[in-house]
Motif scaffolding. Structure first.
Motif, short mmCIF file in Angstrom:
data_model
loop_
_atom_site.label_atom_id
_atom_site.label_comp_id
_atom_site.label_asym_id
_atom_site.label_seq_id
_atom_site.Cartn_x
_atom_site.Cartn_y
_atom_site.Cartn_z
N ARG B 21 0.85 -1.19 0.00
CA ARG B 21 0.00 0.00 0.00
C ARG B 21 0.89 1.24 0.00
O ARG B 21 2.07 1.17 0.29
N ALA B 23 2.83 4.67 0.87
CA ALA B 23 3.51 5.10 2.09
C ALA B 23 2.58 5.99 2.91
O ALA B 23 1.65 6.61 2.39
N LEU B 24 2.85 6.02 4.17
CA LEU B 24 2.12 6.89 5.11
C LEU B 24 2.05 8.32 4.57
O LEU B 24 3.05 8.87 4.14
N ALA B 29 1.56 11.20 9.09
CA ALA B 29 2.92 11.06 9.66
C ALA B 29 3.20 12.17 10.67
O ALA B 29 3.80 11.94 11.72
N GLU B 107 -1.57 3.03 24.14
CA GLU B 107 -1.83 1.93 23.21
C GLU B 107 -1.95 2.46 21.78
O GLU B 107 -1.47 1.83 20.83
N ALA B 110 1.43 3.14 20.46
CA ALA B 110 2.08 1.89 20.08
C ALA B 110 1.59 1.40 18.72
O ALA B 110 2.39 0.99 17.87
N VAL B 113 3.05 2.97 15.66
CA VAL B 113 4.39 2.50 15.27
C VAL B 113 4.32 1.19 14.51
O VAL B 113 5.07 0.97 13.56
N THR B 114 3.41 0.32 14.91
CA THR B 114 3.36 -1.01 14.29
C THR B 114 2.51 -1.04 13.01
O THR B 114 2.53 -2.04 12.30
N THR B 115 1.81 0.04 12.73
CA THR B 115 0.98 0.06 11.51
C THR B 115 1.49 1.07 10.50
O THR B 115 0.71 1.68 9.78
N LEU B 116 2.78 1.23 10.44
CA LEU B 116 3.35 2.15 9.44
C LEU B 116 3.11 1.61 8.03
O LEU B 116 3.03 0.41 7.85
#
Lengths: 116, 116
Positions: B21, B23-24, B29, B107, B110, B113-116
């Motif tokens: 997909r 980029a952010l 961002a 949360e 967090a 960060v993990t769904t970039l």
């Protein structure tokens, strides 16, 4: 403006001592903050996003300037910060350098926030 | 030093286009980086840790200077950054201000960060 009063120490102050486990230690806080600082820039988040979405989970450095409309020195600067923080791995192959996420690094950063 | 070449655009460059997909985006961002920047300081991480461990999930501002060995202005500065970033809630009760975590905020950081 808040007002403050001297306290002997958190451990000795029965009236106000947090009952949970001790606060995060200084060294551990420093280590966590270092990684979070690398993540605290929008261009670096977008670079990570492009790398993560790349074929095979990697991206050629040649793909990282155009999407962000940044110059080469700026991109190189951001990439170095991400490598130094242990978030990106860099591999030179022929003419180009290729970047990939260090496995588990983003997840570890996330856990460092939720386990304060 | 990496070498670069001009690209028409990531979407048009068949040889190097990430297949995932997009980029952010820049605005997203920016929003994520703002919260992560608030988290990127060791003293602020420790303040959050103390608040989280406090009785009832809150801490009096009077408990937040001694454990970190910081002056009142410095602590107030850090607390304001955490409130402004949506991570801490501040409530004045009598003489003291009490701080608590905004539910779900750590949360969400967090996940950012993990769904970039």
């Amino acid at each position: 403006m808040d007002t403050f009063q001297p306290l002997a120490s958190a451990a000795e102050s029965a009236c106000c001592t947090p009952s949970g486990r001790p606060a995060l230690g200084a060294a551990e806080a420093q280590a966590r903050a270092r990684v979070l600082k690398a993540l605290s820039d929008p261009n670096r988040l977008r670079l990570l996003s492009i790398v993560k979405a790349g074929d095979g989970g990697e991206a050629c450095v040649c793909d990282l300037t155009e999407p962000l409309d940044l110059g080469q020195p700026t991109v190189s600067h951001h990439l170095k910060i991400l490598v130094d923080a242990g978030l990106l791995h860099r591999e030179k192959r022929g003419t180009w350098a290729y970047y990939s996420l260090v496995p588990g690094a983003l997840e570890a950063a996330a856990v460092s926030v939720t386990t304060l």
